[in-house]
Design an enzyme around this catalytic site. Sequence first.
Site, PDB file in Angstrom:
ATOM      1  N   ASN A   6       1.197  -1.327  -0.189  1.00 58.64           N
ATOM      2  CA  ASN A   6      -0.235  -0.303   0.168  1.00 58.64           C
ATOM      3  C   ASN A   6       0.626   1.409  -0.356  1.00 58.64           C
ATOM      4  OD1 ASN A   6      -1.947   2.107   0.273  1.00 58.64           O
ATOM      5  ND2 ASN A   6      -2.466   1.344   2.229  1.00 58.64           N
ATOM      6  N   LYS A   8       0.188   4.210  -0.341  1.00 60.96           N
ATOM      7  CA  LYS A   8      -0.576   5.444   0.362  1.00 60.96           C
ATOM      8  C   LYS A   8       0.123   6.293  -0.866  1.00 60.96           C
ATOM      9  CE  LYS A   8      -0.279   3.279   5.081  1.00 60.96           C
ATOM     10  NZ  LYS A   8      -1.198   3.436   6.077  1.00 60.96           N
ATOM     11  N   HIS A  91      -9.561   1.543   4.537  1.00 62.63           N
ATOM     12  CA  HIS A  91      -8.693   1.946   4.859  1.00 62.63           C
ATOM     13  C   HIS A  91      -9.487   2.663   6.084  1.00 62.63           C
ATOM     14  CE1 HIS A  91      -4.932   2.537   6.484  1.00 62.63           C
ATOM     15  NE2 HIS A  91      -4.554   1.702   5.127  1.00 62.63           N
ATOM     16  N   GLU A  93      -7.877   5.135   6.696  1.00 60.71           N
ATOM     17  CA  GLU A  93      -7.163   6.589   6.175  1.00 60.71           C
ATOM     18  C   GLU A  93      -8.540   6.546   5.528  1.00 60.71           C
ATOM     19  OE1 GLU A  93      -3.238   5.833   5.261  1.00 60.71           O
ATOM     20  OE2 GLU A  93      -2.704   5.712   6.774  1.00 60.71           O
ATOM     21  N   GLU A 161      -6.630  -4.569   9.995  1.00 58.67           N
ATOM     22  CA  GLU A 161      -5.019  -3.547  10.028  1.00 58.67           C
ATOM     23  C   GLU A 161      -5.606  -2.976  12.050  1.00 58.67           C
ATOM     24  OE1 GLU A 161      -2.268  -2.324   6.851  1.00 58.67           O
ATOM     25  OE2 GLU A 161      -4.810  -1.267   6.781  1.00 58.67           O
ATOM     26  N   GLY A 167       1.718   2.529  10.887  1.00 62.29           N
ATOM     27  CA  GLY A 167       2.139   4.269  10.860  1.00 62.29           C
ATOM     28  C   GLY A 167       3.330   4.185  12.242  1.00 62.29           C
ATOM     29  N   SER A 209       2.135  -1.057  10.767  1.00 61.48           N
ATOM     30  CA  SER A 209       4.064  -1.325  11.104  1.00 61.48           C
ATOM     31  C   SER A 209       4.634  -2.705  11.018  1.00 61.48           C
ATOM     32  CB  SER A 209       4.065  -0.980  12.471  1.00 61.48           C
ATOM     33  OG  SER A 209       3.873   0.017  12.366  1.00 61.48           O
TER      34      SER A 209
HETATM   35  P1  PGA Z   1       2.043   0.991   7.962  1.00 59.66           P
HETATM   36  O1  PGA Z   1       0.840   0.905   7.346  1.00 59.66           O
HETATM   37  O2  PGA Z   1       2.699  -1.199   7.445  1.00 59.66           O
HETATM   38  O3  PGA Z   1       2.699   1.593   7.136  1.00 59.66           O
HETATM   39  O4  PGA Z   1       2.021   0.747   9.205  1.00 59.66           O
HETATM   40  C1  PGA Z   1      -0.244  -0.175   6.683  1.00 59.66           C
HETATM   41  C2  PGA Z   1      -1.552   0.031   6.373  1.00 59.66           C
HETATM   42  O5  PGA Z   1      -1.787   1.178   6.575  1.00 59.66           O
HETATM   43  O6  PGA Z   1      -2.050  -0.495   5.557  1.00 59.66           O
END
Ligand code: PGA
Length: 248
Positions: A6, A8, A91, A93, A161, A167, A209
């Site tokens: 991802n 992002k 997601h 976000e 998640e 993050g 993470s």
């Molecule tokens: P991250 O994000 O690996 O940066 O924690 C995972 C995600 O939000 O899909």
Amino acid sequence: MLIVANWKAYVDTLAQAKKLLASAKRAARTKGMQIVLAPSSALLGLLSVGNRTKVQFAAQDLSAVTVGAATGEVPATLLYSLGVRYSILGHSERRAQGESDASISEKVRRALTVGITPILCIGERDRDEDARYLAILKAQLGSVLQALSPKEREKIIIAYEPVWAIGKSADDALNASDLAEMSLYIRKLLSEYLPENTARKIKILYGGSVEPSNIRTLAKEGRVDGFLIGHASADPTSFAALQKALAP
Ligand code: PGA
């Protein structure tokens, strides 16, 4: 093992995208390794059109509208015609931008209608001692699954998640034994909507993470079918390190 990268909004140049794609192509040649890249929508078509490699592409989101007067929306049919076969949906976000369970459910149905596999993200904001977070996951999953036919339910991928783990760094991620427990719990929830033998086949991914230092243990002991990886998948050095860590 299914790895969904991802990107992002981390990958913001075509040059960086091409570097990551080259690395993904190498990784996709490894037996048992399936790589899906999820670039931002501006890069997506550029990379997916005419793709003849083993790497596949996912949208980070898609629109539930069909076609017509909807400024800024990206129709699922367009994505499919450009070679996109997966879409991350729900997601955290996007949920933080106001996306509801109802609109996620609509998008999941839209994706399935055009032949795109939804990667449905579920996850609690935080953990409480009374384990109310388990009810949150049940509600997030249920609101989508109950609107689908049994045949459609078989086609979705679940990405667990926990929002509190996203993050950060490997030290803040869910540990492998807790992940194994969560995976069993999600499978139990799935079996409320699907026959046991089908529920067992649904892919469950973990995201939050995942980094080169924890991916191996999570893969070995976490009872998951793969990972949805954000920051560590968007940097060529750590993306290569992730692949190395997973090597047999
Ligand atoms: P991250 O994000 O690996 O940066 O924690 C995972 C995600 O939000 O899909």
